[in-house]
Every structure is written in C-alpha cells, then in structure tokens.
Motif scaffolding. Structure first.
Motif, PDB file in Angstrom:
ATOM      1  N   THR A 190      26.446  55.671 -14.506  1.00 40.87           N
ATOM      2  CA  THR A 190      26.503  55.994 -15.930  1.00 40.87           C
ATOM      3  C   THR A 190      27.852  56.645 -16.191  1.00 40.87           C
ATOM      4  N   PRO A 191      28.327  56.636 -17.414  1.00 42.67           N
ATOM      5  CA  PRO A 191      29.617  57.288 -17.699  1.00 42.67           C
ATOM      6  C   PRO A 191      29.675  58.754 -17.261  1.00 42.67           C
ATOM      7  N   PRO A 192      28.647  59.583 -17.522  1.00 43.45           N
ATOM      8  CA  PRO A 192      28.746  60.975 -17.042  1.00 43.45           C
ATOM      9  C   PRO A 192      28.876  61.074 -15.532  1.00 43.45           C
ATOM     10  N   ARG A 193      28.128  60.238 -14.778  1.00 44.92           N
ATOM     11  CA  ARG A 193      28.238  60.272 -13.317  1.00 44.92           C
ATOM     12  C   ARG A 193      29.612  59.816 -12.871  1.00 44.92           C
ATOM     13  N   LYS A 194      30.167  58.835 -13.558  1.00 52.88           N
ATOM     14  CA  LYS A 194      31.500  58.359 -13.203  1.00 52.88           C
ATOM     15  C   LYS A 194      32.525  59.475 -13.348  1.00 52.88           C
ATOM     16  N   TRP A 195      32.525  60.150 -14.495  1.00 49.65           N
ATOM     17  CA  TRP A 195      33.556  61.159 -14.731  1.00 49.65           C
ATOM     18  C   TRP A 195      33.326  62.400 -13.877  1.00 49.65           C
ATOM     19  N   ARG A 196      32.095  62.708 -13.550  1.00 49.77           N
ATOM     20  CA  ARG A 196      31.839  63.814 -12.619  1.00 49.77           C
ATOM     21  C   ARG A 196      32.418  63.501 -11.244  1.00 49.77           C
ATOM     22  N   ALA A 197      32.195  62.263 -10.791  1.00 50.00           N
ATOM     23  CA  ALA A 197      32.704  61.880  -9.475  1.00 50.00           C
ATOM     24  C   ALA A 197      34.231  61.866  -9.459  1.00 50.00           C
ATOM     25  N   VAL A 198      34.857  61.311 -10.500  1.00 51.49           N
ATOM     26  CA  VAL A 198      36.322  61.266 -10.547  1.00 51.49           C
ATOM     27  C   VAL A 198      36.905  62.676 -10.568  1.00 51.49           C
ATOM     28  N   SER A 199      36.336  63.544 -11.394  1.00 54.51           N
ATOM     29  CA  SER A 199      36.837  64.919 -11.475  1.00 54.51           C
ATOM     30  C   SER A 199      36.692  65.637 -10.142  1.00 54.51           C
ATOM     31  N   ALA A 200      35.557  65.449  -9.464  1.00 54.49           N
ATOM     32  CA  ALA A 200      35.337  66.105  -8.178  1.00 54.49           C
ATOM     33  C   ALA A 200      36.310  65.596  -7.123  1.00 54.49           C
ATOM     34  N   VAL A 201      36.582  64.289  -7.126  1.00 54.58           N
ATOM     35  CA  VAL A 201      37.524  63.724  -6.154  1.00 54.58           C
ATOM     36  C   VAL A 201      38.924  64.283  -6.384  1.00 54.58           C
ATOM     37  N   VAL A 202      39.351  64.375  -7.629  1.00 51.98           N
ATOM     38  CA  VAL A 202      40.681  64.919  -7.927  1.00 51.98           C
ATOM     39  C   VAL A 202      40.794  66.356  -7.418  1.00 51.98           C
ATOM     40  N   ARG A 203      39.771  67.170  -7.684  1.00 53.58           N
ATOM     41  CA  ARG A 203      39.818  68.566  -7.256  1.00 53.58           C
ATOM     42  C   ARG A 203      39.819  68.693  -5.728  1.00 53.58           C
ATOM     43  N   GLU A 204      38.939  67.945  -5.061  1.00 50.31           N
ATOM     44  CA  GLU A 204      38.821  68.072  -3.618  1.00 50.31           C
ATOM     45  C   GLU A 204      40.077  67.556  -2.898  1.00 50.31           C
ATOM     46  N   VAL A 205      40.592  66.425  -3.314  1.00 47.41           N
ATOM     47  CA  VAL A 205      41.785  65.872  -2.664  1.00 47.41           C
ATOM     48  C   VAL A 205      42.989  66.783  -2.896  1.00 47.41           C
ATOM     49  N   LYS A 206      43.140  67.310  -4.119  1.00 44.10           N
ATOM     50  CA  LYS A 206      44.258  68.221  -4.399  1.00 44.10           C
ATOM     51  C   LYS A 206      44.157  69.477  -3.531  1.00 44.10           C
ATOM     52  N   SER A 207      42.959  70.031  -3.394  1.00 43.66           N
ATOM     53  CA  SER A 207      42.782  71.229  -2.560  1.00 43.66           C
ATOM     54  C   SER A 207      43.093  70.928  -1.095  1.00 43.66           C
TER      55      SER A 207
END
Length: 405
Positions: free
Chosen positions: A351-368
């Motif tokens: 679903t769109p909310p699950r998509k954007w949650r996953a993308v946001s989490a990946v950006v944060r985790e990879v950057k950290s």
C-alpha cells in the motif's frame, strides 16, 4: 338485500361461489341483527388482524421451523422443503394473505352497506370460466415460480462462491443479476403469451428501439460492456493499488459503468470502464509483494564491496522489508560525482503508506550505517580546469542557474 339464486353448475368454481354466497348471507344477517356500524367495526378488526397479527404469526412459525431443522428434530420432508423454499416466500405469502383479506373486507363493506351483490358480480366470471380469471391465476403461478427460481439461483451461486476461493463478490453479483434478468425476461415473455399479446411484434419494435438507443448512448453501452469484461477478467479487485493510465490509487468500487479510485491525496477518481479497458493497467497489489528501488551514491574512493555490505545489512534491519526475497545492492552506474548503488528491497501487502514507511526507514538506516563507518555520500562535484591547463583542487558543491556558488 335479497340473497342471490344459486345457478346450476359444479366443480371448484361452484364451491368458490357457495363460499361467497355463504359469507354474503352471514354479513347480511350480521348487519340486520347487530347493525351496520357493529358489522363495520368487526370488519375493521379483521383488517387490523391481517396487518399486525398475521405477520407476527408467520414470523413465529418461521422461527419454530428453523429451530426444528437446525436441531435435527424435523423430518426429511421438512428439511427438503426448507432447502427449496425461497427465503422471500414468507414475504410473498404474507402479502398474498393481506391482499386476500383486504379484498374480502372491501367486498364485505359493500355487502354490509348494501352497495352491491358480490356473489352476483363474481358469478359470470366463475360460471363461464372467464379467460381473464384463468389468465390471472396462470400469471400468479408463473410469478411464484420465477421467485422460487431466483432464490434457488442465489443459493446455487452462494455454494459456488464457497467452493471457489478466487470467485469474488463482484463476479457473484454480476452472475446473479444476469441470471435474474434471464429469468424475469423469460417470465415476461411467457406472461405476454398467456394474455395473447404478440411477442414477435414487440421484439421487432424493441429491435428498432435498440438501434436508436445504441446510436444515442454509444459511450454508455461501451462502458457497460467493458464493465462486464472487467468483472470477469478481473485485472484488479476492490482494495488493490493500481495504476490506470495517468491515475493511480486504491480501488474502492467497480460498477458496470465505472471504476472508482481513491488517490493518495484523498480524492475520489471515477474512470469510465471503456477508458479503463483501453489503457495499460498496473496492479501493484496482485502478487502480494512489491519491489522498491532506491539509488544512493558513494565516493569514488570508497570500497564498493564494503559499502554494499553496509547497505545490505542496514536494509535487513528494517521491519517493513520482507526477508524473502532478501534485499539486494547492485552497482548501477558511474555518476558525475559518485558510484551509484541501486538498493532493491521488497514489501508485502503493498500500500502507499507501507511503501513510504519502508523507503523512509531504508534512507535513515543506510545513512546511519554509512556515517558510522565513514562512507561518504558525496555532493555534486566539478573539476575546474583553467586555460593554461592547471587544474583546481576545489570542489564546487552546487551551481545555481546563474553560475554563482
């Protein structure tokens, strides 16, 4: 009022007339002994009983019969009767009883107040076997049969839905409606034949009318036909996340004329089915999994294998990402200022909310993860070379449209 003479004859018609004459004599005697007002009050009581008491009694009998069938105390004949009796039978029976009582009460009023001789009024129709009365009885019988067939069709489709897991509610509805239309069209044609109406002439007229209507409503008919195709081909169902042409959203309804989406701004988009059928359709929910990609750049001096391992480990710790298939990191291209890595990961029940949650989490985790290990994600850089051939070591982070820093 004087009683009517009994004409010669026999059979069921004579029995019915005898009942009417007996009822008429009873009403005449009641009006003579008790008065017309008292007789009228009694008739009103009978009418109130038909309106309020009879429905309660039928409902009570239905509950008792249902409990008997469920508990197994009922005989085989009662269980079979319950299976083949339409669920709408109680309503049909109730309305029939109420109409009969209303007819009798109105006729009784006329008799009590001396307006008409009811037995004499019905005598020609019964004794002469009036075609009108026979046709009316046949019509009532055909309508009852049609209701029974419609109810059995509903039960058969319900059993089919339980047997087939991929049979949707919309397919069930459209199959039921097509079956009901077929049943009642056949009923209408049969009733017209019973009453001696020329069906052929009506069909010819309907053919010409259909041609005129077809030219006048080409788009509507196109949407109707496309709606049937969509309901049976099932490229998507309610709740799916789809992209239709330039529109995307969650499918909220599918009718025979249009498909309705709710986009991610909370707006409802209604698309005619003929426009849905002639456009490419992307169903992001059909498989149950959706692959997402995200690009990240690392400095040319960075060890690519180390950066890939860090990104893969970081993505594996995100809750919204599934473990199978596992996340992947692919070196994608040589960028102007960085080596571009493509991050690939999957989410379930997309679903769109699950998509954007996953993308946001990946950006944060990879950057950290990159920050902890000193992996640089470079800004856009340019190497400046002067006319005399010397190269500047300064890196220009960004350039405006006017060429200023």
């Amino acid at each position: 009022m004087q009683g009517t003479a009994t004409p010669s004859g026999g059979g069921s018609g004579e029995v019915f007339l005898d009942f009417v004459r007996g009822l008429q004599r009873f009403l005449e005697e009641l009006a003579a002994s008790q008065g017309q007002v008292v007789a009228t009050a009694i008739l009103l009581g009978v009418l109130v009983g038909a309106v309020f008491v009879v429905p309660a009694l039928l409902s009570r009998l239905r509950r008792v019969a249902a409990r008997s069938v469920e508990s197994g105390r009922a005989g085989d004949w009662l269980a079979a009767l319950a299976r083949y009796t339409p669920t709408s039978f109680q309503g049909v029976l109730l309305r029939t009883i109420q109409l009969v009582v209303l007819f009798l009460v109105v006729g009784s009023f006329l008799v009590v107040w001396g307006v008409t001789d009811f037995a004499a009024l019905l005598d020609p129709y019964v004794q002469d076997r009036s075609p009108t009365l026979i046709n009316a009885v046949q019509t009532a019988f055909l309508v009852t049969i049609a209701f029974v067939l419609s109810d059995q069709l509903q039960r058969a489709i319900d059993r089919l839905t339980l047997a087939l897991d991929d049979f949707t509610e919309h397919q069930e509805e459209i199959l039921l409606r097509l079956g009901q239309v077929t049943i009642f069209v056949a009923l209408g044609a049969t009733i017209l034949s019973v009453w001696g109406i020329n069906v052929g002439g009506l069909l010819v007229g309907a053919g010409f009318l259909g041609i005129v209507v077809g030219f006048a409503a080409r788009q509507t008919l196109g949407s109707l036909i496309a709606g049937f195709v969509l309901m049976f081909s099932r490229p998507f169902t309610i709740g799916d996340w789809v992209v239709i042409g330039d529109e995307q959203g969650i499918v909220t309804d599918i009718t025979i004329f249009n498909t309705r989406l709710e986009n991610f701004d909370g707006e409802f988009v209604i698309i005619p089915n003929d426009r849905v059928s002639d456009r490419s359709i992307t169903n992001r929910s059909r498989k149950g999994l959706l692959r997402l990609t995200l690009d990240v750049g690392v400095d040319y001096d960075t060890d690519i294998d180390t950066a890939m391992d860090l990104a893969r480990t970081a993505m594996s710790g995100v809750d919204d990402i599934v473990d199978t298939p596992p996340p992947q990191v692919i070196p994608k291209s040589f960028g102007d200022s960085a080596i571009v890595l493509e991050l690939r990961f999957w989410i379930d029940h997309p679903t769109p909310p699950r998509k954007w949650r996953a993308v946001s989490a990946v950006v944060r985790e990879v950057k950290s993860a990159f920050d902890e290990e000193g992996v640089s994600i470079p800004f856009p850089q340019r190497t400046l070379k002067t006319r005399d051939g010397t190269v500047s070591d300064e890196a220009v982070r960004s350039m405006t449209a006017d060429g200023d820093e």
